[in-house]
Design a protein around this motif. Sequence first.
Motif, PDB file in Angstrom:
ATOM      1  N   PRO A 185      45.696 -45.049 -21.089  1.00  0.00           N
ATOM      2  CA  PRO A 185      44.964 -44.594 -22.273  1.00  0.00           C
ATOM      3  C   PRO A 185      45.579 -45.115 -23.571  1.00  0.00           C
ATOM      4  O   PRO A 185      46.801 -45.114 -23.738  1.00  0.00           O
ATOM      5  CB  PRO A 185      45.076 -43.069 -22.193  1.00  0.00           C
ATOM      6  CG  PRO A 185      45.369 -42.772 -20.761  1.00  0.00           C
ATOM      7  CD  PRO A 185      46.161 -43.939 -20.263  1.00  0.00           C
ATOM      8  N   ALA A 186      44.707 -45.582 -24.454  1.00  0.00           N
ATOM      9  CA  ALA A 186      45.110 -46.052 -25.777  1.00  0.00           C
ATOM     10  C   ALA A 186      44.088 -45.539 -26.783  1.00  0.00           C
ATOM     11  O   ALA A 186      42.901 -45.458 -26.466  1.00  0.00           O
ATOM     12  CB  ALA A 186      45.161 -47.577 -25.809  1.00  0.00           C
ATOM     13  N   PRO A 187      44.513 -45.182 -27.993  1.00  0.00           N
ATOM     14  CA  PRO A 187      43.566 -44.683 -28.998  1.00  0.00           C
ATOM     15  C   PRO A 187      42.742 -45.825 -29.605  1.00  0.00           C
ATOM     16  O   PRO A 187      43.215 -46.543 -30.461  1.00  0.00           O
ATOM     17  CB  PRO A 187      44.473 -44.017 -30.038  1.00  0.00           C
ATOM     18  CG  PRO A 187      45.790 -44.698 -29.890  1.00  0.00           C
ATOM     19  CD  PRO A 187      45.887 -45.139 -28.453  1.00  0.00           C
ATOM     20  N   ALA A 213      39.501 -39.694 -37.647  1.00  0.00           N
ATOM     21  CA  ALA A 213      38.251 -39.661 -38.411  1.00  0.00           C
ATOM     22  C   ALA A 213      37.344 -38.604 -37.791  1.00  0.00           C
ATOM     23  O   ALA A 213      37.480 -38.301 -36.610  1.00  0.00           O
ATOM     24  CB  ALA A 213      37.569 -41.029 -38.350  1.00  0.00           C
ATOM     25  N   PRO A 214      36.436 -38.064 -38.557  1.00  0.00           N
ATOM     26  CA  PRO A 214      36.286 -38.153 -40.006  1.00  0.00           C
ATOM     27  C   PRO A 214      37.427 -37.424 -40.714  1.00  0.00           C
ATOM     28  O   PRO A 214      38.182 -36.688 -40.070  1.00  0.00           O
ATOM     29  CB  PRO A 214      34.937 -37.459 -40.250  1.00  0.00           C
ATOM     30  CG  PRO A 214      34.823 -36.464 -39.146  1.00  0.00           C
ATOM     31  CD  PRO A 214      35.486 -37.111 -37.952  1.00  0.00           C
ATOM     32  N   PRO A 215      37.543 -37.608 -42.028  1.00  0.00           N
ATOM     33  CA  PRO A 215      38.660 -37.006 -42.767  1.00  0.00           C
ATOM     34  C   PRO A 215      38.813 -35.494 -42.562  1.00  0.00           C
ATOM     35  O   PRO A 215      39.937 -34.995 -42.527  1.00  0.00           O
ATOM     36  CB  PRO A 215      38.337 -37.339 -44.236  1.00  0.00           C
ATOM     37  CG  PRO A 215      37.522 -38.583 -44.154  1.00  0.00           C
ATOM     38  CD  PRO A 215      36.702 -38.446 -42.891  1.00  0.00           C
ATOM     39  N   SER A 216      37.709 -34.791 -42.387  1.00  0.00           N
ATOM     40  CA  SER A 216      37.786 -33.332 -42.217  1.00  0.00           C
ATOM     41  C   SER A 216      38.466 -32.921 -40.911  1.00  0.00           C
ATOM     42  O   SER A 216      38.927 -31.789 -40.782  1.00  0.00           O
ATOM     43  CB  SER A 216      36.383 -32.710 -42.291  1.00  0.00           C
ATOM     44  OG  SER A 216      35.570 -33.223 -41.240  1.00  0.00           O
ATOM     45  N   LEU A 217      38.538 -33.835 -39.938  1.00  0.00           N
ATOM     46  CA  LEU A 217      39.154 -33.529 -38.636  1.00  0.00           C
ATOM     47  C   LEU A 217      40.471 -34.275 -38.414  1.00  0.00           C
ATOM     48  O   LEU A 217      41.183 -34.005 -37.446  1.00  0.00           O
ATOM     49  CB  LEU A 217      38.186 -33.884 -37.501  1.00  0.00           C
ATOM     50  CG  LEU A 217      36.822 -33.203 -37.523  1.00  0.00           C
ATOM     51  CD1 LEU A 217      35.981 -33.689 -36.355  1.00  0.00           C
ATOM     52  CD2 LEU A 217      36.954 -31.696 -37.511  1.00  0.00           C
ATOM     53  N   ASP A 226      38.381 -43.436 -33.302  1.00  0.00           N
ATOM     54  CA  ASP A 226      38.474 -42.096 -33.891  1.00  0.00           C
ATOM     55  C   ASP A 226      39.772 -41.349 -33.599  1.00  0.00           C
ATOM     56  O   ASP A 226      39.879 -40.162 -33.899  1.00  0.00           O
ATOM     57  CB  ASP A 226      37.284 -41.222 -33.474  1.00  0.00           C
ATOM     58  CG  ASP A 226      35.957 -41.779 -33.953  1.00  0.00           C
ATOM     59  OD1 ASP A 226      35.936 -42.405 -35.030  1.00  0.00           O
ATOM     60  OD2 ASP A 226      34.948 -41.596 -33.258  1.00  0.00           O
ATOM     61  N   HIS A 227      40.754 -41.999 -32.985  1.00  0.00           N
ATOM     62  CA  HIS A 227      42.038 -41.366 -32.704  1.00  0.00           C
ATOM     63  C   HIS A 227      43.165 -42.298 -33.131  1.00  0.00           C
ATOM     64  O   HIS A 227      43.009 -43.514 -33.095  1.00  0.00           O
ATOM     65  CB  HIS A 227      42.186 -41.040 -31.209  1.00  0.00           C
ATOM     66  CG  HIS A 227      41.115 -40.153 -30.698  1.00  0.00           C
ATOM     67  ND1 HIS A 227      40.082 -40.599 -29.900  1.00  0.00           N
ATOM     68  CD2 HIS A 227      40.890 -38.833 -30.883  1.00  0.00           C
ATOM     69  CE1 HIS A 227      39.272 -39.592 -29.623  1.00  0.00           C
ATOM     70  NE2 HIS A 227      39.740 -38.520 -30.200  1.00  0.00           N
ATOM     71  N   ASP A 228      44.306 -41.716 -33.519  1.00  0.00           N
ATOM     72  CA  ASP A 228      45.454 -42.557 -33.873  1.00  0.00           C
ATOM     73  C   ASP A 228      46.683 -42.271 -33.019  1.00  0.00           C
ATOM     74  O   ASP A 228      47.687 -42.969 -33.121  1.00  0.00           O
ATOM     75  CB  ASP A 228      45.798 -42.435 -35.362  1.00  0.00           C
ATOM     76  CG  ASP A 228      46.195 -41.023 -35.772  1.00  0.00           C
ATOM     77  OD1 ASP A 228      46.273 -40.119 -34.909  1.00  0.00           O
ATOM     78  OD2 ASP A 228      46.430 -40.816 -36.977  1.00  0.00           O
ATOM     79  N   GLU A 229      46.587 -41.257 -32.161  1.00  0.00           N
ATOM     80  CA  GLU A 229      47.711 -40.953 -31.270  1.00  0.00           C
ATOM     81  C   GLU A 229      47.195 -40.193 -30.056  1.00  0.00           C
ATOM     82  O   GLU A 229      46.240 -39.416 -30.156  1.00  0.00           O
ATOM     83  CB  GLU A 229      48.757 -40.101 -31.997  1.00  0.00           C
ATOM     84  CG  GLU A 229      50.006 -39.843 -31.180  1.00  0.00           C
ATOM     85  CD  GLU A 229      51.046 -39.011 -31.915  1.00  0.00           C
ATOM     86  OE1 GLU A 229      51.890 -38.414 -31.220  1.00  0.00           O
ATOM     87  OE2 GLU A 229      51.023 -38.947 -33.158  1.00  0.00           O
ATOM     88  N   LEU A 230      47.829 -40.447 -28.916  1.00  0.00           N
ATOM     89  CA  LEU A 230      47.557 -39.709 -27.690  1.00  0.00           C
ATOM     90  C   LEU A 230      48.867 -39.079 -27.244  1.00  0.00           C
ATOM     91  O   LEU A 230      49.938 -39.633 -27.487  1.00  0.00           O
ATOM     92  CB  LEU A 230      47.037 -40.635 -26.584  1.00  0.00           C
ATOM     93  CG  LEU A 230      45.770 -41.433 -26.890  1.00  0.00           C
ATOM     94  CD1 LEU A 230      45.459 -42.361 -25.721  1.00  0.00           C
ATOM     95  CD2 LEU A 230      44.600 -40.508 -27.176  1.00  0.00           C
ATOM     96  N   ARG A 231      48.756 -37.943 -26.574  1.00  0.00           N
ATOM     97  CA  ARG A 231      49.957 -37.284 -26.084  1.00  0.00           C
ATOM     98  C   ARG A 231      49.650 -36.613 -24.752  1.00  0.00           C
ATOM     99  O   ARG A 231      48.655 -35.899 -24.623  1.00  0.00           O
ATOM    100  CB  ARG A 231      50.398 -36.239 -27.105  1.00  0.00           C
ATOM    101  CG  ARG A 231      51.848 -35.880 -27.040  1.00  0.00           C
ATOM    102  CD  ARG A 231      52.226 -34.899 -28.126  1.00  0.00           C
ATOM    103  NE  ARG A 231      52.407 -35.563 -29.412  1.00  0.00           N
ATOM    104  CZ  ARG A 231      52.654 -34.929 -30.549  1.00  0.00           C
ATOM    105  NH1 ARG A 231      52.743 -33.612 -30.569  1.00  0.00           N
ATOM    106  NH2 ARG A 231      52.803 -35.593 -31.663  1.00  0.00           N
ATOM    107  N   TRP A 232      50.509 -36.858 -23.754  1.00  0.00           N
ATOM    108  CA  TRP A 232      50.424 -36.155 -22.479  1.00  0.00           C
ATOM    109  C   TRP A 232      51.203 -34.854 -22.619  1.00  0.00           C
ATOM    110  O   TRP A 232      52.388 -34.872 -22.952  1.00  0.00           O
ATOM    111  CB  TRP A 232      51.016 -36.991 -21.348  1.00  0.00           C
ATOM    112  CG  TRP A 232      50.178 -38.169 -20.959  1.00  0.00           C
ATOM    113  CD1 TRP A 232      50.423 -39.481 -21.246  1.00  0.00           C
ATOM    114  CD2 TRP A 232      48.970 -38.156 -20.186  1.00  0.00           C
ATOM    115  NE1 TRP A 232      49.438 -40.276 -20.702  1.00  0.00           N
ATOM    116  CE2 TRP A 232      48.534 -39.493 -20.049  1.00  0.00           C
ATOM    117  CE3 TRP A 232      48.205 -37.141 -19.595  1.00  0.00           C
ATOM    118  CZ2 TRP A 232      47.377 -39.842 -19.356  1.00  0.00           C
ATOM    119  CZ3 TRP A 232      47.066 -37.487 -18.905  1.00  0.00           C
ATOM    120  CH2 TRP A 232      46.647 -38.823 -18.791  1.00  0.00           C
TER     121      TRP A 232
END
Length: 134
Positions: free
Chosen positions: A98-100, A31-35, A103-109
């Motif tokens: 770390p967990a989203p 979120a927001p949809p534009s990002l 405003d986030h749905d995925e994390l990546r190292w």
Amino acid sequence: MTDQIEPAVVVVVAAALYDTDGRLLAARRSAPPSLAGRWELPGGKVEPGETQERALVRELREELGVEASPVARVPGEWPLKPGYVLRVWRCSLDSGVPAPLQDHDELRWLAPADIWSVNWLDQDVPAVKSLSED
């Protein structure tokens, strides 16, 4: 002669959060949809009366559920939109996984060789370039 008063600038702090293997944490926006679907360094706005370091600790707790400590500010600042600037801090992960959470749905190292494997938000690209040049 008139004194010029600079407009207030909202500071947004972001974390260059590294794990013990030297990988950088990237967060994919939901979120927001534009990002949505683009990647960023986690962080957020500094609230009135709050230091940048405290804001970063608070934002990482709220967004990722971790305790982290700012180690050193990355030189420079990058404009986001009128009235907003991005400042980045190298941070250590003190506790938690770390967990989203917001405003986030995925994390990546990301290992140094993989830092450009995600589609960074345009406004984060200069900061990430600065990190990769260190």
